[in-house]
Design a protein around this motif. Sequence first.
Motif, PDB file in Angstrom:
ATOM      1  N   UNK A  11      -1.396  11.755  -2.695  1.00 49.62           N
ATOM      2  CA  UNK A  11      -2.532  11.353  -3.522  1.00 49.62           C
ATOM      3  C   UNK A  11      -2.310   9.975  -4.127  1.00 49.62           C
ATOM      4  N   UNK A  12      -1.052   9.712  -4.616  1.00 44.93           N
ATOM      5  CA  UNK A  12      -0.761   8.383  -5.167  1.00 44.93           C
ATOM      6  C   UNK A  12      -0.859   7.299  -4.093  1.00 44.93           C
ATOM      7  N   UNK A  13      -0.349   7.609  -2.923  1.00 47.64           N
ATOM      8  CA  UNK A  13      -0.448   6.645  -1.816  1.00 47.64           C
ATOM      9  C   UNK A  13      -1.904   6.396  -1.451  1.00 47.64           C
ATOM     10  N   UNK A  14      -2.700   7.467  -1.431  1.00 44.77           N
ATOM     11  CA  UNK A  14      -4.126   7.298  -1.142  1.00 44.77           C
ATOM     12  C   UNK A  14      -4.804   6.432  -2.203  1.00 44.77           C
ATOM     13  N   UNK A  15      -4.427   6.619  -3.503  1.00 46.01           N
ATOM     14  CA  UNK A  15      -4.994   5.787  -4.563  1.00 46.01           C
ATOM     15  C   UNK A  15      -4.627   4.327  -4.398  1.00 46.01           C
ATOM     16  N   UNK A  16      -3.357   4.080  -4.082  1.00 48.96           N
ATOM     17  CA  UNK A  16      -2.930   2.703  -3.855  1.00 48.96           C
ATOM     18  C   UNK A  16      -3.632   2.092  -2.653  1.00 48.96           C
ATOM     19  N   UNK A  63     -10.005  -2.045  -1.711  1.00 45.75           N
ATOM     20  CA  UNK A  63     -11.025  -2.725  -2.526  1.00 45.75           C
ATOM     21  C   UNK A  63     -10.660  -4.189  -2.746  1.00 45.75           C
ATOM     22  N   UNK A  64      -9.379  -4.471  -3.015  1.00 43.84           N
ATOM     23  CA  UNK A  64      -8.946  -5.859  -3.158  1.00 43.84           C
ATOM     24  C   UNK A  64      -9.138  -6.640  -1.864  1.00 43.84           C
ATOM     25  N   UNK A  65      -8.851  -5.989  -0.746  1.00 45.08           N
ATOM     26  CA  UNK A  65      -9.048  -6.648   0.537  1.00 45.08           C
ATOM     27  C   UNK A  65     -10.523  -6.952   0.769  1.00 45.08           C
ATOM     28  N   UNK A  66     -11.378  -6.013   0.396  1.00 47.72           N
ATOM     29  CA  UNK A  66     -12.814  -6.266   0.545  1.00 47.72           C
ATOM     30  C   UNK A  66     -13.256  -7.438  -0.334  1.00 47.72           C
ATOM     31  N   UNK A  90      -6.577   2.912  -1.568  1.00 48.71           N
ATOM     32  CA  UNK A  90      -7.970   2.649  -1.950  1.00 48.71           C
ATOM     33  C   UNK A  90      -8.070   1.369  -2.764  1.00 48.71           C
ATOM     34  N   UNK A  91      -7.108   1.161  -3.701  1.00 46.09           N
ATOM     35  CA  UNK A  91      -7.105  -0.062  -4.496  1.00 46.09           C
ATOM     36  C   UNK A  91      -6.904  -1.292  -3.621  1.00 46.09           C
TER      37      UNK A  91
END
Length: 259
Positions: free
Chosen positions: A199-204, A210-213, A206-207
């Motif tokens: 879950x933590x890896x998935x959160x990172x 978003x930064x890449x986008x 996702x972040x």
Amino acid sequence: MASCSNCGAERPATQAACPACGASSSKAELELSVPRRPEPPPPRARREAKADQEVSIDLAFDPRASFSSEPSAGSQSIVRSVARIESLAPADAFADARLLADYGEPPKHWLLSPFYAWRVMRRHRELKHALILRKAEAARASAEVEDAMVVLAERIRTTAEQQPTYAEALDELRRAEQVLSSRDRVLAAENEAETARLASVDGRLAKLESELAQAQAAERAAAAELVASQEALARTEAYLKRTDSELRAAQREGSGARE
């Protein structure tokens, strides 16, 4: 030497009357006693007789299951029969295999060998297909037996706990269950920790996505600004060139007027 047709006594073939009974023979006896051959049965009767001779054999039958493992003193003949059956087990297995294969009788002439080979190949395909089905059925039956044994053990466990005979076995079963439950708890804790890490890896991720986008959007905006700046620079350079050409033309006109 001929025989008399009335009394059966021997007499010369040329003599008209029998010397024993005096009976006369009007013609020479030339017929010989030939044994009469039996008439063959009709084809339908042969087929019926062959069908009656065919015996259905159960390949899964074990002859040893019909006898006791510890025979009494009065069952020596049965023991000898069992020993004879065990000694003939390979031959019986070979005969059962031949019946199951159903290849038919081998050809007695080499011209019939291709037909026999074709029959054997066709039976091989059929037997392979049947073997696959039987293996699947055996695996399914084994799984069903295991499930049935588990259900049976759960049903009779309460009754078995009341019997002192099964106390030691039940104690071992409880210890095994405790070990399994502790291992299950450890595995569950590790699974929860792994789930939290995922879950933590998935959160990172996702972040970072978003930064890449955002970075890609800024890159596209910068690229658009660069294109606009290049277009403005091109227009400015064209204007400068046109102004320079006009200035030179004006200078030439001024110098010509002074002259």
